[in-house]
Design a protein around this motif. Sequence first.
Motif, PDB file in Angstrom:
ATOM      1  N   ALA A   1       0.835  -1.209   0.000  1.00 57.76           N
ATOM      2  CA  ALA A   1       0.000   0.000   0.000  1.00 57.76           C
ATOM      3  C   ALA A   1       0.868   1.257   0.000  1.00 57.76           C
ATOM      4  N   PHE A   2       1.941   1.257   0.794  1.00 58.29           N
ATOM      5  CA  PHE A   2       2.860   2.396   0.787  1.00 58.29           C
ATOM      6  C   PHE A   2       3.477   2.582  -0.598  1.00 58.29           C
ATOM      7  N   ARG A   3       3.896   1.493  -1.214  1.00 59.57           N
ATOM      8  CA  ARG A   3       4.567   1.573  -2.513  1.00 59.57           C
ATOM      9  C   ARG A   3       3.616   1.981  -3.641  1.00 59.57           C
ATOM     10  N   SER A   4       2.324   1.753  -3.472  1.00 58.86           N
ATOM     11  CA  SER A   4       1.373   2.110  -4.526  1.00 58.86           C
ATOM     12  C   SER A   4       0.817   3.523  -4.366  1.00 58.86           C
ATOM     13  N   ASP A   5       1.166   4.200  -3.282  1.00 62.77           N
ATOM     14  CA  ASP A   5       0.680   5.547  -3.020  1.00 62.77           C
ATOM     15  C   ASP A   5       1.774   6.556  -3.402  1.00 62.77           C
ATOM     16  N   GLU A   6       1.414   7.526  -4.200  1.00 63.74           N
ATOM     17  CA  GLU A   6       2.396   8.515  -4.664  1.00 63.74           C
ATOM     18  C   GLU A   6       3.116   9.208  -3.506  1.00 63.74           C
ATOM     19  N   GLY A   7       2.408   9.494  -2.420  1.00 59.21           N
ATOM     20  CA  GLY A   7       2.995  10.218  -1.297  1.00 59.21           C
ATOM     21  C   GLY A   7       3.961   9.414  -0.451  1.00 59.21           C
ATOM     22  N   THR A   8       3.877   8.101  -0.498  1.00 56.46           N
ATOM     23  CA  THR A   8       4.741   7.252   0.343  1.00 56.46           C
ATOM     24  C   THR A   8       5.593   6.291  -0.478  1.00 56.46           C
ATOM     25  N   ARG A   9       5.488   6.361  -1.768  1.00 51.19           N
ATOM     26  CA  ARG A   9       6.167   5.409  -2.660  1.00 51.19           C
ATOM     27  C   ARG A   9       7.674   5.328  -2.420  1.00 51.19           C
ATOM     28  N   ARG A  10       8.315   6.431  -2.174  1.00 49.44           N
ATOM     29  CA  ARG A  10       9.777   6.461  -2.043  1.00 49.44           C
ATOM     30  C   ARG A  10      10.266   6.387  -0.596  1.00 49.44           C
ATOM     31  N   MET A  11       9.346   6.299   0.344  1.00 42.68           N
ATOM     32  CA  MET A  11       9.708   6.232   1.762  1.00 42.68           C
ATOM     33  C   MET A  11      10.446   4.914   2.048  1.00 42.68           C
ATOM     34  N   PRO A  12      11.632   4.973   2.637  1.00 43.42           N
ATOM     35  CA  PRO A  12      12.310   3.734   3.013  1.00 43.42           C
ATOM     36  C   PRO A  12      11.486   2.961   4.043  1.00 43.42           C
ATOM     37  N   ILE A  13      11.490   1.634   3.893  1.00 47.43           N
ATOM     38  CA  ILE A  13      10.702   0.779   4.782  1.00 47.43           C
ATOM     39  C   ILE A  13      11.574  -0.347   5.319  1.00 47.43           C
ATOM     40  N   ILE A  14      11.523  -0.517   6.631  1.00 50.34           N
ATOM     41  CA  ILE A  14      12.177  -1.634   7.293  1.00 50.34           C
ATOM     42  C   ILE A  14      11.086  -2.557   7.822  1.00 50.34           C
ATOM     43  N   ALA A  15      11.141  -3.829   7.437  1.00 50.84           N
ATOM     44  CA  ALA A  15      10.230  -4.816   8.006  1.00 50.84           C
ATOM     45  C   ALA A  15      10.856  -5.317   9.304  1.00 50.84           C
ATOM     46  N   HIS A  16      10.042  -5.437  10.320  1.00 53.27           N
ATOM     47  CA  HIS A  16      10.489  -5.873  11.639  1.00 53.27           C
ATOM     48  C   HIS A  16       9.636  -7.070  12.016  1.00 53.27           C
ATOM     49  N   THR A  17      10.242  -8.261  12.045  1.00 54.23           N
ATOM     50  CA  THR A  17       9.415  -9.454  12.183  1.00 54.23           C
ATOM     51  C   THR A  17      10.125 -10.621  12.846  1.00 54.23           C
ATOM     52  N   ALA A  18       9.354 -11.435  13.524  1.00 53.51           N
ATOM     53  CA  ALA A  18       9.856 -12.688  14.081  1.00 53.51           C
ATOM     54  C   ALA A  18       9.824 -13.784  13.028  1.00 53.51           C
ATOM     55  N   PHE A  19       9.215 -13.502  11.880  1.00 52.87           N
ATOM     56  CA  PHE A  19       9.040 -14.497  10.826  1.00 52.87           C
ATOM     57  C   PHE A  19       9.793 -14.102   9.564  1.00 52.87           C
ATOM     58  N   GLY A  20      10.960 -13.519   9.721  1.00 50.62           N
ATOM     59  CA  GLY A  20      11.715 -12.992   8.591  1.00 50.62           C
ATOM     60  C   GLY A  20      12.007 -13.995   7.505  1.00 50.62           C
ATOM     61  N   ASP A  21      12.391 -15.216   7.878  1.00 49.44           N
ATOM     62  CA  ASP A  21      12.713 -16.212   6.866  1.00 49.44           C
ATOM     63  C   ASP A  21      11.472 -16.629   6.091  1.00 49.44           C
ATOM     64  N   VAL A  22      10.343 -16.724   6.773  1.00 51.56           N
ATOM     65  CA  VAL A  22       9.091 -17.115   6.133  1.00 51.56           C
ATOM     66  C   VAL A  22       8.619 -16.030   5.168  1.00 51.56           C
ATOM     67  N   TYR A  23       8.770 -14.786   5.558  1.00 52.11           N
ATOM     68  CA  TYR A  23       8.252 -13.663   4.779  1.00 52.11           C
ATOM     69  C   TYR A  23       9.287 -12.988   3.875  1.00 52.11           C
ATOM     70  N   ARG A  24      10.537 -13.400   3.955  1.00 54.67           N
ATOM     71  CA  ARG A  24      11.602 -12.675   3.249  1.00 54.67           C
ATOM     72  C   ARG A  24      11.269 -12.401   1.784  1.00 54.67           C
ATOM     73  N   GLU A  25      10.903 -13.411   1.031  1.00 52.09           N
ATOM     74  CA  GLU A  25      10.633 -13.226  -0.391  1.00 52.09           C
ATOM     75  C   GLU A  25       9.476 -12.257  -0.625  1.00 52.09           C
ATOM     76  N   ALA A  26       8.400 -12.412   0.151  1.00 54.21           N
ATOM     77  CA  ALA A  26       7.243 -11.523   0.001  1.00 54.21           C
ATOM     78  C   ALA A  26       7.597 -10.090   0.373  1.00 54.21           C
ATOM     79  N   LEU A  27       8.394  -9.913   1.423  1.00 52.77           N
ATOM     80  CA  LEU A  27       8.783  -8.566   1.840  1.00 52.77           C
ATOM     81  C   LEU A  27       9.686  -7.900   0.807  1.00 52.77           C
ATOM     82  N   GLU A  28      10.609  -8.667   0.256  1.00 55.20           N
ATOM     83  CA  GLU A  28      11.483  -8.108  -0.774  1.00 55.20           C
ATOM     84  C   GLU A  28      10.681  -7.752  -2.020  1.00 55.20           C
ATOM     85  N   LYS A  29       9.742  -8.633  -2.403  1.00 54.49           N
ATOM     86  CA  LYS A  29       8.899  -8.369  -3.573  1.00 54.49           C
ATOM     87  C   LYS A  29       8.013  -7.140  -3.353  1.00 54.49           C
ATOM     88  N   ALA A  30       7.519  -6.970  -2.125  1.00 58.76           N
ATOM     89  CA  ALA A  30       6.666  -5.821  -1.804  1.00 58.76           C
ATOM     90  C   ALA A  30       7.437  -4.512  -1.841  1.00 58.76           C
TER      91      ALA A  30
END
Length: 126
Positions: A70-99
Amino acid sequence: MDRKTVLVVEDNKDELLIYTTLLSYRGYAVLAATDFAAALEIARAQKPDLAMVDVNLGDMRRDGCDLVEAFRSDEGTRRMPIIAHTAFGDVYREALEKAGCDAIIHKPSNPQVMLAAIEELIGAAS
């Protein structure tokens, strides 16, 4: 010079308090959200310099990956750096990188790792 602003998106209120306190202590201006809708509204209105997003937001319909998209699809937040913070990093890694996450930090995280990731993306607080 204005302080840099970090939006912390975390549904666990204890963790939210820890992260916002740490970032405030380091000199960042901090915005906080506990759910998807609030995070999107705050980011659109306040234009933070960076968002740190928990992946599991306690919502069965939407998670942190959806918020990053949602951030990446919004013109106002598209370029905002994003850090994912998760206990499930290995499970979500591919999806987070793709997002479009710029970094992924695993919970429980070392505060120095978190601060280093933030500083690498947006620099020191002021």
